[in-house]
Design an enzyme around this catalytic site. Structure first.
Site, mmCIF file in Angstrom:
data_model
loop_
_atom_site.group_PDB
_atom_site.id
_atom_site.type_symbol
_atom_site.label_atom_id
_atom_site.label_comp_id
_atom_site.label_asym_id
_atom_site.label_seq_id
_atom_site.Cartn_x
_atom_site.Cartn_y
_atom_site.Cartn_z
ATOM 1 N N HIS A 138 0.836 -1.211 0.000
ATOM 2 C CA HIS A 138 0.000 0.000 0.000
ATOM 3 C C HIS A 138 0.869 1.260 0.000
ATOM 4 O O HIS A 138 2.001 1.253 0.485
ATOM 5 C CB HIS A 138 -1.015 0.002 1.149
ATOM 6 C CG HIS A 138 -0.483 0.252 2.522
ATOM 7 N ND1 HIS A 138 -1.015 -0.290 3.667
ATOM 8 C CD2 HIS A 138 0.559 1.015 2.971
ATOM 9 C CE1 HIS A 138 -0.355 0.123 4.721
ATOM 10 N NE2 HIS A 138 0.610 0.911 4.326
ATOM 11 N N GLU A 143 -5.087 0.403 -0.083
ATOM 12 C CA GLU A 143 -4.863 -1.017 0.152
ATOM 13 C C GLU A 143 -5.034 -1.806 -1.148
ATOM 14 O O GLU A 143 -5.677 -1.317 -2.098
ATOM 15 C CB GLU A 143 -5.869 -1.517 1.199
ATOM 16 C CG GLU A 143 -5.773 -0.826 2.552
ATOM 17 C CD GLU A 143 -4.583 -1.292 3.395
ATOM 18 O OE1 GLU A 143 -3.491 -1.559 2.830
ATOM 19 O OE2 GLU A 143 -4.728 -1.370 4.621
HETATM 20 C C1 F6R Z 1 1.528 6.677 6.361
HETATM 21 C C2 F6R Z 1 1.305 5.933 5.139
HETATM 22 C C3 F6R Z 1 1.630 4.485 5.024
HETATM 23 C C4 F6R Z 1 3.035 4.148 5.536
HETATM 24 C C5 F6R Z 1 3.290 2.656 5.425
HETATM 25 C C6 F6R Z 1 4.648 2.265 5.967
HETATM 26 O O1 F6R Z 1 1.162 8.032 6.191
HETATM 27 O O2 F6R Z 1 0.827 6.509 4.225
HETATM 28 O O3 F6R Z 1 1.503 4.104 3.683
HETATM 29 O O4 F6R Z 1 3.973 4.860 4.785
HETATM 30 O O5 F6R Z 1 2.305 1.954 6.111
HETATM 31 O O6 F6R Z 1 4.667 2.490 7.351
HETATM 32 P P1 F6R Z 1 6.012 2.341 8.183
HETATM 33 O O7 F6R Z 1 6.915 3.423 7.730
HETATM 34 O O8 F6R Z 1 5.591 2.521 9.621
HETATM 35 O O9 F6R Z 1 6.540 0.980 7.895
#
Ligand code: F6R
Length: 250
Positions: A138, A143
């Site tokens: 995503h 999603e």
């Molecule tokens: C958050 C977002 C999500 C995150 C992704 C990765 O604003 O848009 O797409 O970038 O879930 O999250 P981390 O960096 O926590 O692994």
């Protein structure tokens, strides 16, 4: 796509901060698209350092965040507004009126999404969009689905996404089931895209993004169709990529 691979998270973050700071220097009234999650924390720390060293100012910058949980107030510690306040906004001179975030407390989801799209358009579109990526591919909270969602919209979060984000809550039951997110079209309209990914858990999604078939079941694969995407990866996130596709930075 330009793909650069670094030894570790800190090196990825330093390069990301350099690119974002460079964008602001080139265009002080840049419109930045920002992400939350663990990945961009190092980037934001790098930007705060540039600001403290008076190398960059956010005085004329406008920001638009990708997404927000439904039902969380901006004061909730797991809300994305709270995250951004603590990780970046309160440490730099970005003006409150130039900060834009989707509201998790809306009366009408469609109205809130339209308001956001309108504000992005009024600001002249996003110059540089920062993205992380989910294990399921995503981007924002777009999603895996049967179609690429276009504009900003209401989304039901996948179980793996809620599991991954449960670390910011006391339990998975507390993780909201829905969010508002900029859509794939809203993201693809950005003039430049900077995707950062680190760690082994992202390797498969990164491979699919770069070398997989473009399909809505792997939302980030659409980035293959954008003309100005930079991927900054650590060696673990890049571990499944064909070596000929990237530059290994020392
Ligand atoms: C958050 C977002 C999500 C995150 C992704 C990765 O604003 O848009 O797409 O970038 O879930 O999250 P981390 O960096 O926590 O692994």
């Amino acid at each position: 796509m330009v793909i650069k691979v670094f030894g570790d998270y800190d090196a990825v973050s330093a390069e990301a901060a350099k690119l974002v700071a460079g964008q602001i220097l080139k265009k002080p009234d840049s419109v930045l698209g920002l992400a939350t999650g663990s990945t961009p924390i190092g980037l934001y720390q790098g930007l705060i350092k540039y600001f403290n060293n008076k190398l960059v100012s956010f005085r004329d910058v406008k920001s638009f965040n990708l997404d927000e949980y439904v039902g969380l107030s901006p004061h909730h510690e797991a809300s994305y507004r709270y995250f951004m306040d603590h990780q970046l906004f309160r440490h730099v001179d970005l003006k409150e009126q130039n900060i834009h975030m989707l509201s998790g407390h809306f009366g009408d989801a469609v109205g809130e999404c339209e308001r956001y799209e309108h504000l992005i358009e009024k600001a002249g579109g996003i110059d540089l969009q920062v993205l992380g990526i989910g294990r399921n591919g995503h981007i924002g909270f777009n999603e895996p689905a049967d179609n690429f969602p276009g504009a900003t919209h209401l989304v039901e979060l996948d179980r793996p996404t809620r599991e991954d984000n449960a670390r910011f809550f006391r339990s998975i039951e507390e993780v909201p089931t829905h969010a508002l997110t900029m859509g794939i079209r809203s993201i693809m309209k950005a003039r430049k895209i900077l995707l950062i990914a680190t760690g082994k858990a992202k390797a498969e999604a990164v491979w699919e993004t770069v070398e997989g078939r473009i399909r809505p079941q792997l939302p980030a694969s659409i980035l293959q169709l954008h003309s100005d995407v930079t991927l900054l990866l650590d060696v673990e996130a890049a571990s499944l990529l064909s070596e000929r596709l990237y530059v290994l930075e020392s």
